[in-house]
Structure formats: structure tokens, C-alpha cells
Design an enzyme around this catalytic site. Structure first.
Site, PDB file in Angstrom:
ATOM      1  N   ASP A 258     -78.105 -73.815  31.040  1.00 45.66           N
ATOM      2  CA  ASP A 258     -77.115 -74.004  29.976  1.00 45.66           C
ATOM      3  C   ASP A 258     -77.747 -73.628  28.628  1.00 45.66           C
ATOM      4  OD1 ASP A 258     -74.247 -75.350  29.683  1.00 45.66           O
ATOM      5  OD2 ASP A 258     -75.466 -76.174  28.062  1.00 45.66           O
TER       6      ASP A 258
ATOM      7  N   ASP B 186     -69.738 -72.378  39.361  1.00 42.49           N
ATOM      8  CA  ASP B 186     -69.844 -72.796  37.962  1.00 42.49           C
ATOM      9  C   ASP B 186     -68.603 -72.346  37.202  1.00 42.49           C
ATOM     10  OD1 ASP B 186     -70.689 -73.561  35.458  1.00 42.49           O
ATOM     11  OD2 ASP B 186     -72.494 -72.327  35.456  1.00 42.49           O
TER      12      ASP B 186
ATOM     13  N   HIS C  71     -72.643 -75.726  38.267  1.00 38.98           N
ATOM     14  CA  HIS C  71     -73.449 -75.615  37.053  1.00 38.98           C
ATOM     15  C   HIS C  71     -74.737 -76.419  37.083  1.00 38.98           C
ATOM     16  CE1 HIS C  71     -73.970 -74.718  32.791  1.00 38.98           C
ATOM     17  NE2 HIS C  71     -74.219 -75.992  32.561  1.00 38.98           N
TER      18      HIS C  71
END
Length: 309
Positions: free
Chosen positions: A117, A248, A276
Site C-alpha cells: 500500500d 485486491d 490487499h
């Protein structure tokens, strides 16, 4: 006790069974940062994104600390780190500066960076500035380039940074309670106990300022992202392990393709049933892949991925 009440003291709601590590603290330029530093050997530094904290990596740290030194910090405004009222402290640029200060404090070199991320841009900002200190990269559902012309990211950034989006994130903890469960391949991967730790880490609107601010920087930090990506020659040649969850909702096959086309020496491990939060969803396979990559056995960790060299 909440994460936003007393800093430098581990709150009682943190489970010693789920998070069996010593909590340590460092005075960064923006406030006191919480981190864990477990094991010995070559250092793996885990860099989290939004709305996470070092708790996300507990399964990997527990499995890897017998072979490697595992380090994970909470960015200012997240996890057990101090909250700041200064809007500038909520920018990814500031998180990157604090992260670099943290690594200077530890005096670590020959680092393997695990980035997911927002951890991608934050970690790679360090890698492009200090390439001699980064040995390897582990890239897990992240990005590091401008996305201001990509409707997928533009719409999310605008929505989440609008007055309505900021209300949802800061007042109702929307990213934790609604986005996180939808970002995994199987909601059962995030146990009620784990979700409680993500909620407790930002229990009130004041403690969610950093979480609410970051979505706007997906587009707002375009120039900074461009400055990192323009300097990618400083890190794309390093050995890299790419871990990719294909369910994701944030990062898609398009982003994976960019990584694979740019990295000159990498292996890819695909996780078709994960989303994710790979460290939460598949800690056994992820930790095994990391260990084999660190020990120089990429043919074992490649799985159904590819290697370029």
C-alpha cells in the site's frame, strides 16, 4: 487506555498472544513512533500503508524472526504511534522523512524492504535516496508512480478526500470498518480479534486524522510520486520479490504489469484467492516465499510467477 491517550506505553487492549513482541518507541521529528524489532540476522523492514500498523505483519514476524531481524514501525498517526494535529504531518512525504529518520536511528544497512500500500512510495523514497542501504525489495500490492490520469485512483481519491469522505473516515472509521473487509479475498481472513485491533488503534475521530488524510494524497502527492518514479533507476535493478493478491480492490493486474516490466531482476508470486492484505490472508506462504527469497532460492519462491534477469 487508547492509542491516542498515552504514548510510549503499550495499551492494555493489545493482545500479548496476537502480538507477542516487545513494543519500542522512537522520537521522530513528528512525534513518538512505535515499533517492534525482533530476531537477529539480515534485517527485513516492513512498511505499512493505510489504515494499518505493525500489527498487520505479526504473522510474518513471528515466522521469520528465527532467521532474520524483523523491524516494523507505525507511521505517525497510526497504530500505537503518537497523533499529530499538524496537517503536514499527515502527508506521505512527511511519513517518508520520519521513516528515514527511524532507519537512521536503528543504523541498519543491507535492508530488505517489505512494502505494501502506501509503504511502497514511503519505502522507495528511502531506496532512491539511499540505494546503498537497500539490498532487496519485497513488493506486495503497492505502487510508486503518478496515477492522476487513472480514473480508478482519481475517483477514489476525490471521493475519500471530499467532505463526505473525510466525515466517513474520521467520524465513522469507514476505511477500517468497510474498506478493509472488502479488500481481502475472504473476509474470514480478518478475524474479529484482528479487526478489533485495527479499530482500537484509531478509536475516535481525533485519532483518525492521518487515516482520513492519506486518500487525498493519492492525487495530491503526484509531484512527489513522480520524483520517486523518475529516479527509479536507483532501485529497479535490485533483487525483488513481487507478491500479488489478485482479489485486491485497490491494486489491479495493471499495476502488477508495471512492476514486472520495470524491475530487472525479480520473481513474482501470485495469490489468486487473496486480496490487499497478504500478510493477514496468507502468512504461511508469504513468510516461506520471503525466507526462500532472502536465502537465495528464488526458484522455490517463484511459484507461478516469472523471473527476469
Amino acid at each position: 487506555m487508547t492509542a491516542s491517550s498515552v504514548f510510549g506505553i503499550r495499551p492494555g487492549w493489545v493482545s500479548d498472544q496476537l502480538f507477542p513482541f516487545e513494543s519500542r518507541f522512537f522520537e521522530s521529528p513528528s512525534g513518538r513512533m512505535h515499533y517492534v524489532d525482533e530476531g537477529a540476522g539480515e534485517p527485513i523492514v516492513f512498511v505499512h500503508g493505510n489504515p494499518s500498523w505493525s500489527f498487520e505483519f505479526r504473522g510474518l514476524i513471528d515466522r521469520l524472526r528465527g532467521q532474520f531481524r524483523c523491524v516494523a514501525a507505525d507511521h505517525i498517526g497510526f497504530g500505537l504511534s503518537e497523533r499529530s494535529q499538524a496537517p503536514g504531518d499527515h502527508s506521505p512525504q512527511t511519513h517518508a522523512r520520519n521513516f528515514a529518520s527511524f532507519l537512521d536511528h536503528l543504523q541498519v544497512r543491507e535492508i530488505s524492504l517489505y512494502m505494501t500500500d502506501w509503504g511502497g512510495p514511503i519505502g522507495l523514497d528511502f531506496a532512491r535516496r539511499f540505494p546503498e542501504r537497500v539490498r532487496r525489495m519485497i513488493i506486495a500490492n503497492t505502487w510508486c508512480w503518478p496515477v492522476n490520469t487513472d480514473r480508478h485512483f482519481v475517483m477514489f481519491s476525490r471521493m475519500m478526500s471530499s467532505p463526505v469522505g473525510r466525515f466517513l473516515n474520521q467520524r465513522l472509521n469507514f476505511i477500517v470498518t468497510q474498506v478493509m473487509p472488502r479488500a481481502v479475498g475472504d473476509r474470514k481472513a480478518l478475524s474479529p480479534e484482528a479487526m478489533q485491533h485495527y479499530r482500537q488503534a484509531q478509536p475516535d475521530p481525533e485519532s483518525r486524522r492521518a487515516c482520513a488524510a492519506l486518500p487525498g494524497h493519492i492525487i495530491g502527492a503526484t509531484d512527489w510520486l513522480d520524483s520517486i518514479w523518475s529516479a527509479r533507476q536507483s532501485f529497479i535493478y535490485k533483487p525483488a520479490l513481487v507478491l500479488w493478491g489478485h482479489r485486491d480492490i485497490a491494486f489491479r493486474p495493471q499495476e502488477l504489469t508495471i512492476w514486472e516490466s520495470e524491475l530487472t531482476d525479480h520473481v513474482t508470486r501470485n495469490f489468486p484467492r487473496c486480496g490487499h492484505f497478504l500478510a493477514e490472508e496468507s502468512p504461511d506462504t508469504v513468510s516461506q516465499s520471503i525466507a526462500e527469497f532472502m536465502l537465495g532460492n528464488p526458484q522455490n519462491c517463484a511459484g507461478n510467477g516469472r523471473k527476469h534477469g
